[in-house]
Design an enzyme around this catalytic site. Sequence first.
Site, PDB file in Angstrom:
ATOM      1  N   ASN A  91      13.339 -74.250 -42.435  1.00 21.29           N
ATOM      2  CA  ASN A  91      12.870 -74.879 -41.197  1.00 21.29           C
ATOM      3  C   ASN A  91      11.899 -73.938 -40.482  1.00 21.29           C
ATOM      4  O   ASN A  91      11.606 -72.854 -40.960  1.00 21.29           O
ATOM      5  CB  ASN A  91      14.067 -75.258 -40.308  1.00 21.29           C
ATOM      6  CG  ASN A  91      14.890 -74.039 -39.951  1.00 21.29           C
ATOM      7  OD1 ASN A  91      14.422 -73.119 -39.293  1.00 21.29           O
ATOM      8  ND2 ASN A  91      16.138 -74.023 -40.416  1.00 21.29           N
ATOM      9  N   PRO A 147      28.690 -74.253 -44.522  1.00 21.70           N
ATOM     10  CA  PRO A 147      29.720 -73.933 -43.525  1.00 21.70           C
ATOM     11  C   PRO A 147      29.084 -73.786 -42.148  1.00 21.70           C
ATOM     12  O   PRO A 147      27.942 -73.328 -42.039  1.00 21.70           O
ATOM     13  CB  PRO A 147      30.273 -72.587 -44.004  1.00 21.70           C
ATOM     14  CG  PRO A 147      29.248 -72.026 -44.928  1.00 21.70           C
ATOM     15  CD  PRO A 147      28.477 -73.184 -45.505  1.00 21.70           C
ATOM     16  N   ASP A 179      21.706 -77.278 -42.378  1.00 19.95           N
ATOM     17  CA  ASP A 179      22.992 -77.988 -42.392  1.00 19.95           C
ATOM     18  C   ASP A 179      23.457 -78.283 -43.811  1.00 19.95           C
ATOM     19  O   ASP A 179      24.648 -78.364 -44.075  1.00 19.95           O
ATOM     20  CB  ASP A 179      22.863 -79.304 -41.614  1.00 19.95           C
ATOM     21  CG  ASP A 179      22.656 -79.025 -40.138  1.00 19.95           C
ATOM     22  OD1 ASP A 179      23.400 -78.185 -39.602  1.00 19.95           O
ATOM     23  OD2 ASP A 179      21.744 -79.629 -39.521  1.00 19.95           O
TER      24      ASP A 179
HETATM   25  N1  CTP Z   1      25.217 -73.149 -36.432  1.00 20.26           N
HETATM   26  C1  CTP Z   1      25.911 -72.335 -37.318  1.00 20.26           C
HETATM   27  N2  CTP Z   1      26.122 -72.756 -38.593  1.00 20.26           N
HETATM   28  C2  CTP Z   1      25.687 -73.954 -39.017  1.00 20.26           C
HETATM   29  C3  CTP Z   1      24.978 -74.785 -38.121  1.00 20.26           C
HETATM   30  C4  CTP Z   1      24.757 -74.347 -36.839  1.00 20.26           C
HETATM   31  O1  CTP Z   1      26.313 -71.229 -36.932  1.00 20.26           O
HETATM   32  N3  CTP Z   1      25.903 -74.334 -40.265  1.00 20.26           N
HETATM   33  C5  CTP Z   1      25.041 -72.688 -35.055  1.00 20.26           C
HETATM   34  C6  CTP Z   1      23.605 -72.397 -34.688  1.00 20.26           C
HETATM   35  O2  CTP Z   1      23.294 -71.044 -34.916  1.00 20.26           O
HETATM   36  C7  CTP Z   1      23.592 -72.751 -33.214  1.00 20.26           C
HETATM   37  C8  CTP Z   1      24.590 -73.880 -33.076  1.00 20.26           C
HETATM   38  O3  CTP Z   1      25.439 -73.747 -34.220  1.00 20.26           O
HETATM   39  O4  CTP Z   1      24.070 -71.705 -32.419  1.00 20.26           O
HETATM   40  C9  CTP Z   1      23.986 -75.247 -33.057  1.00 20.26           C
HETATM   41  O5  CTP Z   1      23.118 -75.390 -34.150  1.00 20.26           O
HETATM   42  P1  CTP Z   1      22.304 -76.741 -34.367  1.00 20.26           P
HETATM   43  O6  CTP Z   1      21.564 -76.656 -35.656  1.00 20.26           O
HETATM   44  O7  CTP Z   1      21.531 -77.058 -33.115  1.00 20.26           O
HETATM   45  O8  CTP Z   1      23.488 -77.760 -34.430  1.00 20.26           O
HETATM   46  P2  CTP Z   1      24.250 -78.440 -35.611  1.00 20.26           P
HETATM   47  O9  CTP Z   1      25.688 -78.064 -35.478  1.00 20.26           O
HETATM   48  O10 CTP Z   1      23.606 -78.130 -36.905  1.00 20.26           O
HETATM   49  O11 CTP Z   1      24.110 -79.972 -35.235  1.00 20.26           O
HETATM   50  P3  CTP Z   1      22.839 -80.964 -35.419  1.00 20.26           P
HETATM   51  O12 CTP Z   1      22.118 -80.510 -36.650  1.00 20.26           O
HETATM   52  O13 CTP Z   1      23.476 -82.269 -35.566  1.00 20.26           O
HETATM   53  O14 CTP Z   1      22.029 -80.861 -34.178  1.00 20.26           O
END
Ligand code: CTP
Length: 413
Positions: free
Chosen positions: A222, A319, A291
């Site tokens: 990303n 995870p 993700d």
């Molecule tokens: N995060 C993490 N591990 C993951 C996904 C996210 O530690 N696998 C952490 C990111 O570093 C951030 C927070 O969770 O501090 C939110 O990340 P974000 O990508 O905005 O959220 P997601 O949980 O991935 O949800 P979505 O993609 O649906 O917005």
Amino acid sequence: MSTLLDLHGKHVLLGLTGGIACYKAADLTRELVKAGASVQVVMTESACRFITPVTMQALTGHPVYTDPWDARAGHNMAHIDLPRAADAILVAPASADFIARLAQGRADDLLALLCLARPQSHVDATRRVPLLLAPAMNREMWSHPATQRNVAQAAADGAIVLGPACGEQACGEVGEGRMLEADELRDELIAFFQPKLLAGRRVLVSAGPTFEPIDPVRGITNHSSGKMGFAIARAAQEAGADVTLVAGPVQLATPRHVRRIDVTSAQQMHDAVLPEAPAHDVFVATAAVADWRPARADGRKIKKDGSRKVPALELVENPDILATVARLPAGQRPWCVGFAAESHDLVKHARDKLVRKSVPLIVGNVGPATFGRDDNALVLVDAAGERELAPGPKLALARQLVREIAERIPAKR
Ligand code: CTP
């Protein structure tokens, strides 16, 4: 990263002693002035053999002092007036001889004299004028027991020693004794002036994107640049914390004194963060973790076979690093800060994540508006409500965030 006039309002007394590293002092002066400081230069006689007072006067806009008998100072006491006007004294380069004289409390030239005469009140810390030394000398001189003894004595008497670095020396030898570079000394001084809100704390930061391999030449990633996370690591270090930075694939310099662990994929980031987490007081998860990852990474490059059939990519979930750390048992769990990079409904999504990941603070930002840039705008979302931090450089926002974290974390046991 830009310097943001970080030394605005600071008056620095820059002392130069005899050493070839005097050539770096001109650059250092420019860096300090560019960062907003006013600089008064004091030189020893030996320093004047390496660089002229004319150069230093032109760069600072102030006449240089070299002589304890200089009649320009009020009451003819330059050694009293000059240090009292300063917020800090920085001696760069600090020669072996100068450090030896300092350790003995000698006062045989203006610079040594004013270091001795600087206010060091142990009663009123606000009147103290700190002394920072940037040693520069041949490696044999640096490692000599006499020099090491003198440096230790100067430090025990309250001087702060910056460096030296290891590397190529003007004499052609390689080793420890090089003066830090101008930008490094500028950053050391900037850090010195930051309030030590996280002194004695350990802060873990995840930063950057992750890269999930599809085959040896392709992958899923990303636009995260890592700049916000690196700024937070720097700000936490400046605030006195011991900082560990787990970084995805980014091309950014490691902030000074920060321990960095490089990783590529989300799984690697997870495997690096988890064992570190229990030893830290705070975890700031700024990483834009992918993700999903391909269920299988091909060992060989996937080739077109001429059939125009598009390969199907099966994905599995990565995870959730933050949620995993936030669920560690009390006693092993750092105080967690999550980031939410969203394209819309920022506060709503940030609040969802606060609950879903059970963390005490989520910092929201608009992903597409900030990825790769030096500026950002943040909104802090916690149980008490929301608070916007006005748009600004990432380092300025990182320092504000550090203040917010310092106010919220539980007192040290
Ligand atoms: N995060 C993490 N591990 C993951 C996904 C996210 O530690 N696998 C952490 C990111 O570093 C951030 C927070 O969770 O501090 C939110 O990340 P974000 O990508 O905005 O959220 P997601 O949980 O991935 O949800 P979505 O993609 O649906 O917005």
